[in-house]
Write a protein that holds these residues in place. Structure first.
Motif, PDB file in Angstrom:
ATOM      1  N   ALA A   1       0.755  -1.353   0.038  1.00 29.12           N
ATOM      2  CA  ALA A   1       0.066  -0.055   0.193  1.00 29.12           C
ATOM      3  C   ALA A   1       0.968   1.121   0.009  1.00 29.12           C
ATOM      4  O   ALA A   1       2.041   1.193   0.357  1.00 29.12           O
ATOM      5  CB  ALA A   1      -0.880  -0.077   1.221  1.00 29.12           C
ATOM      6  N   ASN A   2       0.499   2.495  -0.569  1.00 30.90           N
ATOM      7  CA  ASN A   2       0.997   3.689  -0.425  1.00 30.90           C
ATOM      8  C   ASN A   2      -0.075   4.619  -0.007  1.00 30.90           C
ATOM      9  O   ASN A   2      -0.785   4.998  -0.609  1.00 30.90           O
ATOM     10  CB  ASN A   2       1.549   4.136  -1.890  1.00 30.90           C
ATOM     11  CG  ASN A   2       2.701   3.359  -2.094  1.00 30.90           C
ATOM     12  OD1 ASN A   2       3.546   3.122  -1.441  1.00 30.90           O
ATOM     13  ND2 ASN A   2       2.856   2.549  -3.424  1.00 30.90           N
ATOM     14  N   ILE A   3      -0.023   4.751   1.094  1.00 34.11           N
ATOM     15  CA  ILE A   3      -1.162   5.681   1.954  1.00 34.11           C
ATOM     16  C   ILE A   3      -0.592   6.936   2.398  1.00 34.11           C
ATOM     17  O   ILE A   3       0.538   7.082   3.276  1.00 34.11           O
ATOM     18  CB  ILE A   3      -1.565   4.718   3.392  1.00 34.11           C
ATOM     19  CG1 ILE A   3      -2.266   3.666   2.857  1.00 34.11           C
ATOM     20  CG2 ILE A   3      -2.509   5.711   4.215  1.00 34.11           C
ATOM     21  CD1 ILE A   3      -2.606   2.777   4.107  1.00 34.11           C
ATOM     22  N   ASN A   4      -1.179   7.879   1.882  1.00 34.92           N
ATOM     23  CA  ASN A   4      -0.440   9.426   2.246  1.00 34.92           C
ATOM     24  C   ASN A   4      -0.812   9.607   3.753  1.00 34.92           C
ATOM     25  O   ASN A   4      -1.972   9.380   4.027  1.00 34.92           O
ATOM     26  CB  ASN A   4      -1.177  10.221   1.273  1.00 34.92           C
ATOM     27  CG  ASN A   4      -0.751  12.039   1.178  1.00 34.92           C
ATOM     28  OD1 ASN A   4      -0.173  12.208   2.455  1.00 34.92           O
ATOM     29  ND2 ASN A   4      -1.025  12.752   0.549  1.00 34.92           N
ATOM     30  N   TYR A   8      -2.330  13.068   9.134  1.00 29.98           N
ATOM     31  CA  TYR A   8      -2.369  11.949  10.312  1.00 29.98           C
ATOM     32  C   TYR A   8      -1.357  12.342  11.230  1.00 29.98           C
ATOM     33  O   TYR A   8      -0.023  12.716  10.850  1.00 29.98           O
ATOM     34  CB  TYR A   8      -2.341  10.720   9.870  1.00 29.98           C
ATOM     35  CG  TYR A   8      -3.501  10.261   8.802  1.00 29.98           C
ATOM     36  CD1 TYR A   8      -4.655   9.968   9.368  1.00 29.98           C
ATOM     37  CD2 TYR A   8      -3.400  10.171   7.530  1.00 29.98           C
ATOM     38  CE1 TYR A   8      -5.788   9.628   8.576  1.00 29.98           C
ATOM     39  CE2 TYR A   8      -4.248   9.746   6.631  1.00 29.98           C
ATOM     40  CZ  TYR A   8      -5.620   9.344   7.117  1.00 29.98           C
ATOM     41  OH  TYR A   8      -6.848   9.047   6.589  1.00 29.98           O
ATOM     42  N   THR A   9      -1.437  12.075  12.452  1.00 29.35           N
ATOM     43  CA  THR A   9      -0.619  12.089  13.612  1.00 29.35           C
ATOM     44  C   THR A   9      -0.022  10.981  14.186  1.00 29.35           C
ATOM     45  O   THR A   9       0.944  10.934  14.852  1.00 29.35           O
ATOM     46  CB  THR A   9      -0.463  13.300  14.544  1.00 29.35           C
ATOM     47  OG1 THR A   9      -1.753  12.930  15.408  1.00 29.35           O
ATOM     48  CG2 THR A   9      -0.903  14.529  13.692  1.00 29.35           C
ATOM     49  N   SER A  10      -1.176   9.984  14.141  1.00 32.51           N
ATOM     50  CA  SER A  10      -0.491   8.729  15.004  1.00 32.51           C
ATOM     51  C   SER A  10      -1.540   7.764  14.506  1.00 32.51           C
ATOM     52  O   SER A  10      -2.205   7.764  13.443  1.00 32.51           O
ATOM     53  CB  SER A  10      -1.377   8.908  16.442  1.00 32.51           C
ATOM     54  OG  SER A  10      -2.556   9.317  16.458  1.00 32.51           O
ATOM     55  N   ILE A  50       0.584   5.483  19.017  1.00 36.50           N
ATOM     56  CA  ILE A  50       1.817   5.575  18.373  1.00 36.50           C
ATOM     57  C   ILE A  50       1.958   6.962  17.584  1.00 36.50           C
ATOM     58  O   ILE A  50       1.454   7.056  16.427  1.00 36.50           O
ATOM     59  CB  ILE A  50       2.327   4.311  17.695  1.00 36.50           C
ATOM     60  CG1 ILE A  50       2.209   3.117  18.341  1.00 36.50           C
ATOM     61  CG2 ILE A  50       3.791   4.554  17.207  1.00 36.50           C
ATOM     62  CD1 ILE A  50       2.412   1.817  17.620  1.00 36.50           C
ATOM     63  N   PRO A  51       2.795   7.733  18.218  1.00 37.55           N
ATOM     64  CA  PRO A  51       3.209   8.795  17.400  1.00 37.55           C
ATOM     65  C   PRO A  51       3.932   8.545  16.063  1.00 37.55           C
ATOM     66  O   PRO A  51       4.726   8.053  16.136  1.00 37.55           O
ATOM     67  CB  PRO A  51       3.780   9.944  18.296  1.00 37.55           C
ATOM     68  CG  PRO A  51       3.720   9.348  19.557  1.00 37.55           C
ATOM     69  CD  PRO A  51       3.566   7.630  19.334  1.00 37.55           C
ATOM     70  N   LEU A  52       3.286   9.266  14.826  1.00 41.80           N
ATOM     71  CA  LEU A  52       3.883   8.818  13.615  1.00 41.80           C
ATOM     72  C   LEU A  52       5.476   9.502  13.557  1.00 41.80           C
ATOM     73  O   LEU A  52       6.331   9.115  13.203  1.00 41.80           O
ATOM     74  CB  LEU A  52       3.151   9.233  12.397  1.00 41.80           C
ATOM     75  CG  LEU A  52       1.801   8.711  12.172  1.00 41.80           C
ATOM     76  CD1 LEU A  52       1.230   9.436  11.165  1.00 41.80           C
ATOM     77  CD2 LEU A  52       2.106   7.035  11.911  1.00 41.80           C
ATOM     78  N   SER A  53       5.533  10.516  14.619  1.00 38.69           N
ATOM     79  CA  SER A  53       6.962  11.224  14.602  1.00 38.69           C
ATOM     80  C   SER A  53       7.947  10.171  15.185  1.00 38.69           C
ATOM     81  O   SER A  53       9.072  10.316  14.757  1.00 38.69           O
ATOM     82  CB  SER A  53       6.922  12.358  15.485  1.00 38.69           C
ATOM     83  OG  SER A  53       6.423  12.022  16.771  1.00 38.69           O
ATOM     84  N   THR A  58       7.293   8.910   6.899  1.00 41.18           N
ATOM     85  CA  THR A  58       7.428  10.416   6.795  1.00 41.18           C
ATOM     86  C   THR A  58       5.941  10.817   6.066  1.00 41.18           C
ATOM     87  O   THR A  58       5.331  11.384   6.647  1.00 41.18           O
ATOM     88  CB  THR A  58       8.597  10.625   5.920  1.00 41.18           C
ATOM     89  OG1 THR A  58       8.556   9.856   4.874  1.00 41.18           O
ATOM     90  CG2 THR A  58       9.990  10.538   6.680  1.00 41.18           C
ATOM     91  N   THR A  59       5.978  10.705   4.786  1.00 39.80           N
ATOM     92  CA  THR A  59       4.796  11.272   4.298  1.00 39.80           C
ATOM     93  C   THR A  59       4.075  10.025   3.634  1.00 39.80           C
ATOM     94  O   THR A  59       2.847  10.398   3.265  1.00 39.80           O
ATOM     95  CB  THR A  59       5.219  12.322   3.087  1.00 39.80           C
ATOM     96  OG1 THR A  59       5.987  11.519   1.952  1.00 39.80           O
ATOM     97  CG2 THR A  59       6.017  13.389   3.491  1.00 39.80           C
TER      98      THR A  59
END
Length: 85
Positions: A1-4, A8-10, A50-53, A58-59
């Motif tokens: 998958a390629n999900i933008n 989203y933050t988490s 889970i924070p994406l940071s 990344t994107t």
């Protein structure tokens, strides 16, 4: 998958630890990289955010991996309610 991942933050997910899983660790990785280590709670559904940071995402999200992280194996978990927020 390629999900933008824009907007989203988490990543949220719920994990149920079966018998013998208490205190064991799993790693939730995004984009083919180790990411966030979770300590399993036995006998209950536990929600994790889970924070994406704190991950390699990344994107774009290309894959999600949940793997045993103790090096011992021998326990079962159930994963449900996976979503981006």
């Amino acid at each position: 998958a390629n999900i933008n991942l824009g907007g989203y933050t988490s990543l949220k997910l719920s994990i149920y630890g079966d018998v013998g899983s208490g205190g064991k660790k799993v790693n939730v990785g995004l984009n083919n990289a180790d990411g966030y280590t979770i300590t399993i709670v036995e006998g209950v559904w536990t929600d994790y955010t889970i924070p994406l940071s704190s991950t390699a995402a990344t994107t774009t999200l290309t894959d999600l991996i949940v793997k045993e992280f103790n090096g011992t194996g021998g326990f079962t978990i159930y994963v449900d309610n996976i979503g981006l927020y």
